[in-house]
Design an enzyme around this catalytic site. Structure first.
Site, PDB file in Angstrom:
ATOM      1  N   ASP A   3     -73.951 -48.510  69.164  1.00  0.00           N
ATOM      2  CA  ASP A   3     -74.128 -49.947  69.086  1.00  0.00           C
ATOM      3  C   ASP A   3     -74.246 -50.279  67.595  1.00  0.00           C
ATOM      4  O   ASP A   3     -74.490 -49.398  66.757  1.00  0.00           O
ATOM      5  CB  ASP A   3     -75.364 -50.408  69.874  1.00  0.00           C
ATOM      6  CG  ASP A   3     -75.315 -51.917  70.154  1.00  0.00           C
ATOM      7  OD1 ASP A   3     -74.473 -52.619  69.551  1.00  0.00           O
ATOM      8  OD2 ASP A   3     -76.128 -52.397  70.959  1.00  0.00           O
TER       9      ASP A   3
HETATM   10  C1  BGC Z   1     -74.955 -55.694  70.737  1.00  0.00           C
HETATM   11  C2  BGC Z   1     -73.744 -55.117  71.431  1.00  0.00           C
HETATM   12  C3  BGC Z   1     -72.494 -55.714  70.829  1.00  0.00           C
HETATM   13  C4  BGC Z   1     -72.484 -55.444  69.335  1.00  0.00           C
HETATM   14  C5  BGC Z   1     -71.255 -55.985  68.615  1.00  0.00           C
HETATM   15  C6  BGC Z   1     -74.864 -55.624  69.222  1.00  0.00           C
HETATM   16  O1  BGC Z   1     -75.841 -56.402  68.625  1.00  0.00           O
HETATM   17  O2  BGC Z   1     -76.112 -55.018  71.192  1.00  0.00           O
HETATM   18  O3  BGC Z   1     -73.793 -55.370  72.811  1.00  0.00           O
HETATM   19  O4  BGC Z   1     -71.353 -55.186  71.448  1.00  0.00           O
HETATM   20  O5  BGC Z   1     -73.629 -56.076  68.760  1.00  0.00           O
HETATM   21  O6  BGC Z   1     -71.285 -57.350  68.500  1.00  0.00           O
END
Ligand code: BGC
Length: 762
Positions: free
Chosen positions: A270
């Site tokens: 993530d």
């Molecule tokens: C989130 C993810 C997301 C990623 C990219 C993170 O803050 O937890 O679910 O895909 O950002 O935007």
């Protein structure tokens, strides 16, 4: 050596360099320098507040503006960048571009929880297919969805993106979604693997969970997706598991995910997840997004000083190359930037109907009969919520409000309240924004909903006089970074007063009141649900929300959604509520990580309840609930007959006949629960093993539903043996309209089985 035009990649371009797609992948890896490999496994970087920018929930400006990230190109080896963008309620990219008059809006589909409430895997697959078409036509290669963490507690701020308190519903819904999206030759990223069940201190929280609860509850859904839908990628979670970041646990990412379940794709972090890039490479977490310079240094140094085997890094590189090879961008797909938004608006409007849950319907109030003039109360009626906030938001062209939906459905809406509400909402929103002005998180958090507006008794009296019915909408919004609070779970004093004042006045005149819940998660209902005449849980239904609600209210289609989670009487009734952050403080920072001061539920969270999440707990305690797991009313009634079950040692086959015994056409979702014989292991009273939904049955029509699952799936996880164990004996198979409304029963004899797995995840 030179700098390639495509990026800051050092390369010595030469005719002899092997080219991706022409030479075998191993040869490409061999041709890469250590420095190139280290660059390649980290993404292209992203602005953060410390460099003066404000984009945190993933945006990149190149290739597809507003996408969350890209991989790094190495032109000398013929390796292009590919694009990753959020999910999960639709594609999240920027709707406009500098110097470009065209727009790039995406469809806001219903939130994940609504999709799970359909209990209809075919429908979810078809919604996924439409989403995937937008991903493909907007030039994105990997869609960062679906999200299927377990609803461990109602207050998780991101529950709206997730599906259920039950791993079978979560896993089957996610698998259908992945199959649908990937039909378009684009990838998905199943997230957040795993145990990401709270937002508070999400980048450092240590989830402390027993291997049994992990295997049976928190990993089961991911196992189902991997085995049933072959997702291109998996995204690891932010949190730690039992002391170590999930992205740095080789037992999770390699031993369980790949060796045990057979996952063949690529794993990514993530955004900014974990704290040791070399450990991530060793774990088999192939790609680090969005990438920082320090991670490059960590990897290069670890290989040079021998703490990271270059073969581990090579494997990660290889798996990213394999991902690029199957991407539309690598194949040169000429995307149109013109997905069929009109067709998809129809898909979202129609799919939402099947996930709305009718909670109350006294004296067949719904579908509406003899109603022409409608008075609409509640700020949310005038400010309908399409979905949650953060990376799960979608830049849509419009949201149909309840007001517009009702008008489109042919109702006369009492306009006298419109300007009053609109002015009030605008003022309250400004106040809320001003109060948050100094908070660095403010831009990323949902703007607090206005305190409910209370019309005067004269205003209500005139509404009674001029209308046949009142509708009150209550709204809740939440999103990334922040968990909900106990206050958000309850109706506020103003909301309760509004309900009482409006129902008293309308009931005195013999007129009815319908409550619509435009929420992303569970709220308290026990204390007030008997006051109005009907309650429709509309969830957050995407950009066509007002139209979808009107279609249900007017009876265009019977509701057939059922709850994928329990609505408890009190928040504290959940076993997990003892160990869940309730302070309403995000406790996260963007550029630094919170220092561990040992604060309970913030620095660590004890999953003390083990497997007793949701209905497994309420059944064990025999506790009263407001609405049980699997509950949902219809405009018609169904009769269940001929429950049968057979087991050949490999597969359990169960069937039941469902007949529409009412006078309205409708669908019924049937749930198959299993009650195991006495065992040396502590077992839930019953557990869902399969479910199915009828087609739309006409009055009098019947259908036999057949559900199958592997006999091995009757097992519980025995930690002392590190094995999945099926006890021998007589199993009860319960056919339920909900977890507390069992309509048929059958039994089958089952022989013992045992499947050993690795003794890990401690
Ligand atoms: C989130 C993810 C997301 C990623 C990219 C993170 O803050 O937890 O679910 O895909 O950002 O935007």
């Amino acid at each position: 050596m030179m700098i390639c035009a495509a990026g800051a990649v050092l390369c010595g371009c030469s005719q002899k360099d092997p080219q991706l797609g022409k030479a075998p992948v191993d040869k490409i890896v061999k041709a890469m320098t250590l420095e190139e490999k280290a660059m390649f496994v980290i993404g292209m970087g992203m602005e953060t507040p410390d460099n003066g920018q404000t984009a945190v929930v993933g945006t990149t400006e190149d290739l597809v503006p507003g996408a969350a990230g890209t991989t790094r190109a190495i032109p000398r080896l013929g390796i292009p960048s590919i694009v990753l963008a959020d999910g999960p309620a639709g594609l999240r990219i920027n709707p406009t571009r500098e110097g470009d008059d065209a727009t790039y809006y995406c469809t806001h589909f219903p939130i994940g929880t609504l999709l799970a409430s359909t209990w209809n895997q075919e429908l979810v697959e078809s919604v996924g297919e439409s989403m995937g078409q937008e991903v493909h036509e907007y030039g994105v290669d990997v869609y960062l969805a679906p999200a299927l963490n377990i609803h461990r507690n109602p207050l998780n701020g991101r529950n709206f993106e997730y599906y259920s308190e039950d791993p079978i519903v979560a896993g089957k819904t996610a698998a259908a979604y992945v199959r649908g999206v990937q039909k378009n030759d684009v990838g998905t990223s199943v997230k957040h693997f795993a145990y990401n069940n709270q937002e508070t201190n999400r980048t450092a929280n240590d989830a402390r969970i027993s291997p049994r609860a992990q295997r049976e509850i928190y990993l089961k859904g991911f196992e189902i997706v991997v085995k049933e839908s072959d997702p291109w990628t998996i995204m690891t979670s932010y949190n730690k598991l039992n002391g170590t970041y999930t992205s740095q646990r080789r037992d999770l990412v390699t031993t369980v995910l790949r060796d045990e379940w057979g996952f063949k794709g690529t794993v990514m972090t993530d955004w900014y997840g974990g704290d040791d890039a070399a450990a991530q490479m060793h774990a088999g977490n192939d790609m680090i997004q969005p990438g920082r310079a320090s991670q490059y240094d960590q990897i290069v140094n670890a290989v040079k000083n021998g703490t990271l085997d270059e073969a581990d890094l090579d494997l990660c590189v290889k798996r990213i190359l394999n991902l690029i090879l199957r991407s539309p961008r690598f194949k040169g797909y000429a995307y149109s930037n013109k997905p069929d938004l009109t067709a998809h608006a129809a898909v979202t409007r129609q799919s939402a109907l099947e996930g709305m849950v009718l909670l109350e319907n006294k004296n067949a109030t719904l579908p509406l009969k003899n109603v022409k003039n409608v008075a609409v109360f509640g700020c949310t009626s005038y400010d309908f919520i399409a979905g949650g906030t953060g990376s799960g938001n979608v830049n849509r062209a419009y949201t149909v409000s309840l007001l517009d939906g009702l008008k489109n459905g042919g109702y006369n809406v009492d306009e006298s309240f419109k300007s009053i509400y609109e002015k009030y909402i605008a003022e309250e929103t400004e106040k809320a924004k001003a109060a948050n002005a100094g908070d660095p998180l403010a831009a990323f958090l949902p703007v607090p909903r206005p305190t409910e507006y209370l019309p005067t008794s004269a205003q209500i009296a005139s509404a009674v006089k001029n209308n046949d019915l009142a509708i009150i909408t209550y709204g809740r919004n939440s999103g990334e970074f922040l968990d909900r609070t106990p206050a958000d779970f309850e109706l506020s004093a103003q909301e309760k007063t509004l309900l009482k004042n409006v129902t008293d006045a309308f009931h005195r005149a013999g007129k009815k009141v319908v409550v619509v819940l435009n929420v992303g998660g569970v709220i308290e209902t026990a204390s007030w649900k008997n006051i109005p005449d009907a309650v429709l849980l509309a969830w957050q239904a995407g950009q066509e929300g007002g139209n979808s609600v009107t279609d249900i209210l007017s009876g265009k289609q019977s509701p057939s959604g059922k709850l994928p989670m329990t609505f408890p009487v009190n928040l504290m009734d959940h076993a997990s509520s003892k160990n869940f952050p309730m302070g309403g403080d995000a406790k996260i920072y963007f550029t630094e990580r919170r220092v561990d001061v040992g604060e309970k539920d913030v620095d660590y969270t004890n999953y003390e309840e083990g497997i007793y999440v949701g209905y497994r707990w309420f059944d064990k305690q025999n506790m009263e609930v407001s609405y049980p797991f699997g509950y949902g009313l219809s405009y018609t009634t169904f009769d269940y007959s001929n429950p049968t079950v057979s087991n050949d040692g490999k597969t359990v086959t169960a069937s039941v006949t469902v007949k529409n015994t009412g006078s309205f056409e409708g669908k019924e979702a049937v749930q198959l629960y299993v009650s195991a014989p006495a065992s040396s292991l502590d077992k839930p009273v019953k557990e869902l093993k399969a479910y199915a939904k009828t087609k739309s049955l006409k009055p009098g029509e019947e259908q036999t539903l057949t559900m199958t699952f592997a006999t091995a799936d009757l097992a519980s996880f025995d930690e002392s043996k590190s094995a999945w164990v099926v006890d021998a004996g007589t199993y009860k198979f319960l056919f339920g309209a909900s977890s507390r409304d069992i309509r048929g029963e059958a039994t089958a004899e089952v022989a013992a089985q045992e499947t050993k797995v690795n003794d890990v995840l401690k």
